[in-house]
Scaffold this active site. Structure first.
Site, PDB file in Angstrom:
ATOM      1  N   ASP A  26       0.818  -1.208   0.000  1.00  0.00           N
ATOM      2  CA  ASP A  26       0.000   0.000   0.000  1.00  0.00           C
ATOM      3  C   ASP A  26       0.860   1.270   0.000  1.00  0.00           C
ATOM      4  O   ASP A  26       2.033   1.235   0.383  1.00  0.00           O
ATOM      5  CB  ASP A  26      -0.885   0.052   1.249  1.00  0.00           C
ATOM      6  CG  ASP A  26      -2.003  -0.973   1.220  1.00  0.00           C
ATOM      7  OD1 ASP A  26      -2.042  -1.794   0.282  1.00  0.00           O
ATOM      8  OD2 ASP A  26      -2.820  -0.962   2.150  1.00  0.00           O
ATOM      9  N   ASP A  27       0.237   2.365  -0.399  1.00  0.00           N
ATOM     10  CA  ASP A  27       0.720   3.740  -0.202  1.00  0.00           C
ATOM     11  C   ASP A  27       1.737   4.232  -1.218  1.00  0.00           C
ATOM     12  O   ASP A  27       2.106   5.400  -1.186  1.00  0.00           O
ATOM     13  CB  ASP A  27       1.322   3.937   1.200  1.00  0.00           C
ATOM     14  CG  ASP A  27       0.304   3.767   2.306  1.00  0.00           C
ATOM     15  OD1 ASP A  27      -0.896   3.560   1.987  1.00  0.00           O
ATOM     16  OD2 ASP A  27       0.680   3.826   3.479  1.00  0.00           O
ATOM     17  N   HIS A  79      -5.881   2.888  -4.069  1.00  0.00           N
ATOM     18  CA  HIS A  79      -5.796   3.150  -2.627  1.00  0.00           C
ATOM     19  C   HIS A  79      -6.204   4.592  -2.320  1.00  0.00           C
ATOM     20  O   HIS A  79      -5.678   5.224  -1.410  1.00  0.00           O
ATOM     21  CB  HIS A  79      -4.369   2.867  -2.134  1.00  0.00           C
ATOM     22  CG  HIS A  79      -4.250   2.657  -0.649  1.00  0.00           C
ATOM     23  ND1 HIS A  79      -5.106   1.857   0.070  1.00  0.00           N
ATOM     24  CD2 HIS A  79      -3.353   3.145   0.255  1.00  0.00           C
ATOM     25  CE1 HIS A  79      -4.742   1.844   1.346  1.00  0.00           C
ATOM     26  NE2 HIS A  79      -3.700   2.638   1.484  1.00  0.00           N
ATOM     27  N   HIS A  90       3.810  -2.299   3.116  1.00  0.00           N
ATOM     28  CA  HIS A  90       3.885  -0.947   2.546  1.00  0.00           C
ATOM     29  C   HIS A  90       5.246  -0.757   1.884  1.00  0.00           C
ATOM     30  O   HIS A  90       6.278  -1.066   2.491  1.00  0.00           O
ATOM     31  CB  HIS A  90       3.693   0.107   3.642  1.00  0.00           C
ATOM     32  CG  HIS A  90       2.384  -0.024   4.359  1.00  0.00           C
ATOM     33  ND1 HIS A  90       2.174  -0.952   5.354  1.00  0.00           N
ATOM     34  CD2 HIS A  90       1.215   0.660   4.206  1.00  0.00           C
ATOM     35  CE1 HIS A  90       0.919  -0.845   5.796  1.00  0.00           C
ATOM     36  NE2 HIS A  90       0.325   0.128   5.120  1.00  0.00           N
ATOM     37  N   HIS A 124      -5.116   8.804   0.481  1.00  0.00           N
ATOM     38  CA  HIS A 124      -5.236   7.924   1.657  1.00  0.00           C
ATOM     39  C   HIS A 124      -6.412   8.365   2.525  1.00  0.00           C
ATOM     40  O   HIS A 124      -6.356   8.345   3.762  1.00  0.00           O
ATOM     41  CB  HIS A 124      -3.945   7.886   2.475  1.00  0.00           C
ATOM     42  CG  HIS A 124      -3.776   6.616   3.261  1.00  0.00           C
ATOM     43  ND1 HIS A 124      -4.238   6.466   4.556  1.00  0.00           N
ATOM     44  CD2 HIS A 124      -3.214   5.435   2.927  1.00  0.00           C
ATOM     45  CE1 HIS A 124      -3.941   5.255   4.987  1.00  0.00           C
ATOM     46  NE2 HIS A 124      -3.327   4.592   4.014  1.00  0.00           N
TER      47      HIS A 124
END
Length: 238
Positions: A63-64, A114, A205, A118
């Site tokens: 993620d991210d 995503h 991540h 965020h």
């Protein structure tokens, strides 16, 4: 002579009886022996071979990102190991580092949404959340030419009606080693390896050096244990 004949017949019958018990008459008499023997040769009937174990599969997700320093390092490590992963990118990161997104796609990784910034879904920001998903999908489509179908909703908060409205589907996780708040790569890797099971989705991540190191340790160890790494869509297809 009759006594010898009786003994010989008795001995033959005894041998045949033992062979039947052992399930090896097929090789001697040309008939079918036990169901086990047929299954071991691949004839398991309509259900297939129950002795053929399906591969242990696992999906590694990030993620991210993309991150300008760490994502490329991760992609290098995955390419070297011939492993594909799933990247849930933030729109603002994809917008800033399009070459990394393009590389993800070209090297066979799955890209997911995503949100743009965020954003966590709440009752008060439902429309804003939808717009962030749409914006991120448009950014990635302009980079890769592909539509995004899967979403990793920040903090796991989701509205099921979006699946119909946006034709997008949430992907949560089975294992979260909290790599974002730890700096010991070995500790992160051990945490995952000790909990992992067949068809699990691992959340990580690509924003930290320790996470990248841990991810590659996980890949190496689970590969030794017979796991196959797949993207989340492949995991869901079975």
């Amino acid at each position: 002579m009759k006594d010898h004949s009786k003994k010989r017949n008795f001995l033959v019958m005894a041998i045949v009886y033992v062979m039947i018990l052992l399930g090896i008459t097929e090789s001697v008499f040309g008939g079918e022996s036990s169901q086990t023997s047929r299954m071991q040769q691949g004839d398991g009937g309509e259900g297939g071979d129950p002795y053929h174990e399906l591969p242990k599969r696992v999906a590694l997700t990030f993620d991210d990102g993309p991150h300008p320093d760490y994502t490329g390092k991760l992609l290098d490590g995955l390419k070297e190991r011939k492993v594909r992963a799933t990247f849930f990118v933030m729109g603002k990161q994809a917008e800033e580092y399009p070459q990394l997104v393009k590389r993800m796609a070209s090297e066979g990784h799955l890209i997911g949404n995503h949100t743009y910034s965020h954003l966590q879904l709440k009752k008060s920001n439902r429309e804003e959340f939808k717009e962030e998903l749409k914006k991120t999908s448009n950014i990635v489509r302009n980079i890769t030419g592909e539509e995004l179908q899967y979403v990793r909703p920040p903090y796991g908060t989701w509205d099921k009606s979006f699946e119909t409205e946006l034709n997008m589907f949430p992907i949560l996780w089975d294992i979260d080693p909290l790599d974002w708040c730890k700096s010991d790569a070995s500790c992160i890797a051990r945490n995952v390896i000790s909990k992992v099971g067949k068809d699990n989705i691992i959340l990580m991540h690509d924003q930290y050096d320790s996470s990248i190191e841990a991810a590659l340790l996980i890949v190496d160890e689970l590969t030794k244990q017979g796991y196959e790494f797949v993207t989340v869509d492949e995991l869901l297809e079975e």
